[in-house]
Design an enzyme around this catalytic site. Structure first.
Site, short mmCIF file in Angstrom:
data_model
loop_
_atom_site.label_atom_id
_atom_site.label_comp_id
_atom_site.label_asym_id
_atom_site.label_seq_id
_atom_site.Cartn_x
_atom_site.Cartn_y
_atom_site.Cartn_z
N ARG A 130 -43.69 7.44 1.27
CA ARG A 130 -43.44 6.44 2.33
C ARG A 130 -42.99 5.11 1.71
O ARG A 130 -42.32 4.31 2.34
CB ARG A 130 -44.68 6.27 3.21
CG ARG A 130 -44.57 5.15 4.24
CD ARG A 130 -45.44 5.37 5.48
NE ARG A 130 -46.82 5.68 5.15
CZ ARG A 130 -47.75 4.76 4.85
NH1 ARG A 130 -47.45 3.48 4.83
NH2 ARG A 130 -48.99 5.13 4.57
N TYR A 178 -24.09 -3.01 19.47
CA TYR A 178 -24.49 -1.61 19.61
C TYR A 178 -25.60 -1.56 20.68
O TYR A 178 -26.56 -2.34 20.62
CB TYR A 178 -25.00 -1.09 18.26
CG TYR A 178 -25.55 0.30 18.35
CD1 TYR A 178 -24.71 1.39 18.53
CD2 TYR A 178 -26.92 0.52 18.25
CE1 TYR A 178 -25.23 2.67 18.63
CE2 TYR A 178 -27.44 1.81 18.34
CZ TYR A 178 -26.59 2.87 18.53
OH TYR A 178 -27.10 4.14 18.63
N ASP A 223 -24.28 -5.96 10.79
CA ASP A 223 -24.30 -4.50 10.91
C ASP A 223 -22.93 -4.02 10.45
O ASP A 223 -21.92 -4.27 11.11
CB ASP A 223 -24.57 -4.10 12.37
CG ASP A 223 -24.62 -2.58 12.57
OD1 ASP A 223 -24.03 -1.84 11.76
OD2 ASP A 223 -25.25 -2.13 13.56
C1 LIG Z 1 -25.34 4.34 15.50
C2 LIG Z 1 -25.41 2.90 15.28
C3 LIG Z 1 -26.63 2.24 15.07
C4 LIG Z 1 -27.97 2.97 15.15
O1 LIG Z 1 -28.08 3.91 14.16
P1 LIG Z 1 -28.99 5.26 14.27
O2 LIG Z 1 -28.80 5.86 12.93
O3 LIG Z 1 -28.46 6.07 15.40
O4 LIG Z 1 -30.38 4.80 14.52
C5 LIG Z 1 -26.61 0.88 14.82
N1 LIG Z 1 -25.43 0.19 14.78
C6 LIG Z 1 -24.25 0.79 14.98
C7 LIG Z 1 -23.00 -0.03 14.93
C8 LIG Z 1 -24.18 2.15 15.24
O5 LIG Z 1 -22.99 2.74 15.45
#
Ligand SMILES: *Cc1c(COP(=O)(O)O)cnc(C)c1O
Length: 399
Positions: free
Chosen positions: A57, A115, A189
Site C-alpha cells: 500500500r 472532466y 490534469d
Molecule cells: C478519465 C479521466 C479522469 C479520471 O480517471 P479514471 O482513471 O477514470 O479515474 C480524469 N481526468 C481526465 C481528463 C480523464 O479523461
C-alpha cells in the site's frame, strides 16, 4: 541430515530468493509486504534511514519503477526534477492530491468544462468538507484574477487543457503565473495531452495528475492514475501520507500494464495526432458536418495557443452533424470499425456521445454553455490506418 519440515509447511514456504540473472523486463511484484533480515533493518526502513519496501500500500518495486518513469517523462528536457506516485485511478490521483494539499476553509479555482468526475468530486466530496470551488472560463484571465482577488481562501488553481469534449485550450504558462501571484498551488490534469505533447511542470505547474487509464496505458486494459510533483517535500510530507491512509495506491499488475503501454507512447501519439488531423480535415470539408472541434484546425479558437504550447494537436476531436441529435444517433449506431465506449486514448478509435454519456449529469443549459450540444460526437482517434477510420466514418454518415 537436516530435519525435514512437514508437507504443509513446505507448501507454505517461500523459495529462497535466487537471483540467477537480471530479468530483461520489469517483473510484477505480487507481494503485499517485504521481509526484513533483522529487527534493526526493519526499524531503519520504517524510519526512512535505509531504502527498502515495507508494505505494498506504501509502494513496491513494480509500482515505484513505473511512477519514476512517468515522473521522468513529465520532467524530460525541462531541466527540472520530479517524482511521482501511482494511484488506483485518475480519480484517486485527484482526490488524494487535493485532500493532501487543502484543508477545510480553503478553496479551488477551476474551469467549468472539467472532466465530469472531477467536478462531481469537488461538489459532492470536497464541498461537504468545506473545501469550496469556483468554476470559470480559464481563458478569461481577468475574470479568474477577479475571483482570486476577491476570495483570499483560494489556495489551488486546477486546470485541464485541452478540455473535454470541445478541446478548448488554456494558457498553461499564464495560468501558472496568475496562480502563483495569488499564492496558489497550480495543478494540471495532463491526461488528454500526455507529456509527449506538453509539459505543464515546465510551464510552471507544481503538480500534474494523470488518468493513466487513457493514453499512458493506451490499450484499454488497466485503470490507474498518477500524481507527479516537483516539490519533493510536499510529495513526501503532504501527499504520500494521505495516499497511504486513503489506500489510494495502485497495484503492481496495473502498474505493469501501464509500463508496457508507455514503451510505445511516442509512436502511438505520433499516429494518434496524424490520424486525428486527417480525420478533422476530412470532416471539416464534408457538407454533412455542421462543426468540427480540433485544435489542429486553424478554425479552432485554441489553434494559435495549442501551436505555441503543444508539440502536436492530440488524438481527440469532436464534431456535430447537420441534423443534430437524430443524425448523430444514426451515425453512431452505424459505425463498424469504431467502437461506442466511454473511454479514450486507446489504440483503437472510440466514439462517445457526451450529452447522453459522459455529461449526462450536467444540466442541459450548463452543457450548452460549453458547446456540448445534443448532437455532439466525440472521437478518440486510434492508430489504425487513416483511410479505414475515414471510410468507416463516411459509410456511417451516408448509410
Ligand atoms: C478519465 C479521466 C479522469 C479520471 O480517471 P479514471 O482513471 O477514470 O479515474 C480524469 N481526468 C481526465 C481528463 C480523464 O479523461
Amino acid at each position: 541430515m537436516k530435519k525435514q519440515i512437514g508437507f504443509g509447511s513446505l507448501c507454505v514456504q517461500e523459495p529462497e530468493e535466487r537471483r540467477y540473472t537480471r530479468p530483461h523486463q520489469l517483473p510484477i511484484y505480487a507481494a503485499s509486504s517485504f521481509a526484513f533480515d533483522s529487527i534493526e533493518e526493519g526499524m531503519n526502513v520504517f524510519l526512512g534511514n535505509q531504502p527498502g519496501h515495507i508494505y505494498s500500500r506504501f509502494g513496491n518495486p513494480t509500482i515505484d519503477a513505473v511512477a519514476e518513469k512517468i515522473a521522468q517523462l513529465e520532467a524530460h528536457g525541462a531541466g527540472l526534477e520530479a517524482t511521482a506516485l501511482l494511484t488506483s485511478s485518475g480519480m484517486a490521483a485527484i482526490s488524494t492530491l487535493l485532500l493532501g494539499l487543502l484543508k477545510s476553509g480553503e478553496a479551488i479555482l477551476t474551469q467549468g468544462n472539467l472532466y465530469g468526475g472531477a467536478t462531481a468530486l469537488f461538489r459532492d466530496v470536497l464541498q461537504p468538507l468545506q473545501i469550496g470551488y469556483h468554476a470559470v472560463n480559464l481563458a478569461q484571465l481577468d475574470e479568474a484574477e477577479r475571483l482570486l482577488r476577491e476570495n483570499g481562501n483560494i489556495r489551488l488553481l486546477y486546470y485541464e487543457t485541452p478540455a473535454n469534449p470541445t478541446l478548448d485550450c488554456f494558457d498553461m504558462a499564464a495560468l501558472a503565473e496568475l496562480g502563483h501571484k495569488y499564492n496558489c498551488i497550480v495543478v494540471a490534469d495532463n491526461t488528454f495531452a500526455t507529456p509527449y505533447l506538453q509539459k505543464p511542470l515546465q510551464s510552471g505547474a507544481d503538480f500534474v495528475i494523470h488518468s493513466t487509464t487513457k493514453y499512458l496505458n493506451g490499450h484499454g486494459n488497466s485503470v490507474a492514475g498518477a500524481i507527479v510533483g516537483k516539490n519533493e517535500e510536499l510529495m513526501q510530507e503532504a501527499i504520500l501520507p494521505k495516499l497511504k491512509l486513503l489506500g489510494a495506491n495502485c497495484n503492481s499488475w496495473d502498474a505493469w500494464l501501464v509500463h508496457n503501454g508507455l514503451k510505445t507512447l511516442e509512436i502511438r501519439m505520433e499516429r494518434h495526432c496524424h490520424n486525428a488531423r486527417r480525420l478533422a480535415e476530412w470532416l471539416e470539408q464534408n457538407p454533412r458536418v455542421e462543426t468540427v472541434n480540433y485544435p489542429g484546425l486553424p478554425s479552432h479558437p485554441g489553434h494559435a495557443l495549442a501551436r505555441r504550447q503543444m508539440k502536436d494537436f492530440g488524438g481527440m476531436l469532436s464534431f456535430e452533424l447537420k441534423g443534430g441529435l437524430e443524425a448523430g444517433k444514426k451515425f453512431m449506431n452505424r459505425l463498424k470499425l469504431c467502437t461506442l465506449t466511454p473511454t479514450l486514448g486507446d489504440v483503437d478509435t472510440l466514439v462517445l456521445h457526451p450529452a447522453s454519456m459522459s455529461h449526462i449529469s450536467v444540466p442541459r443549459e450548463v452543457r450548452l454553455q460549453y458547446g456540448i450540444t445534443d448532437g455532439l460526437v466525440r472521437i478518440s482517434t486510434g492508430i489504425e490506418n487513416t483511410e479505414d477510420i475515414i471510410a468507416d466514418v463516411e459509410q456511417a454518415m451516408e448509410g
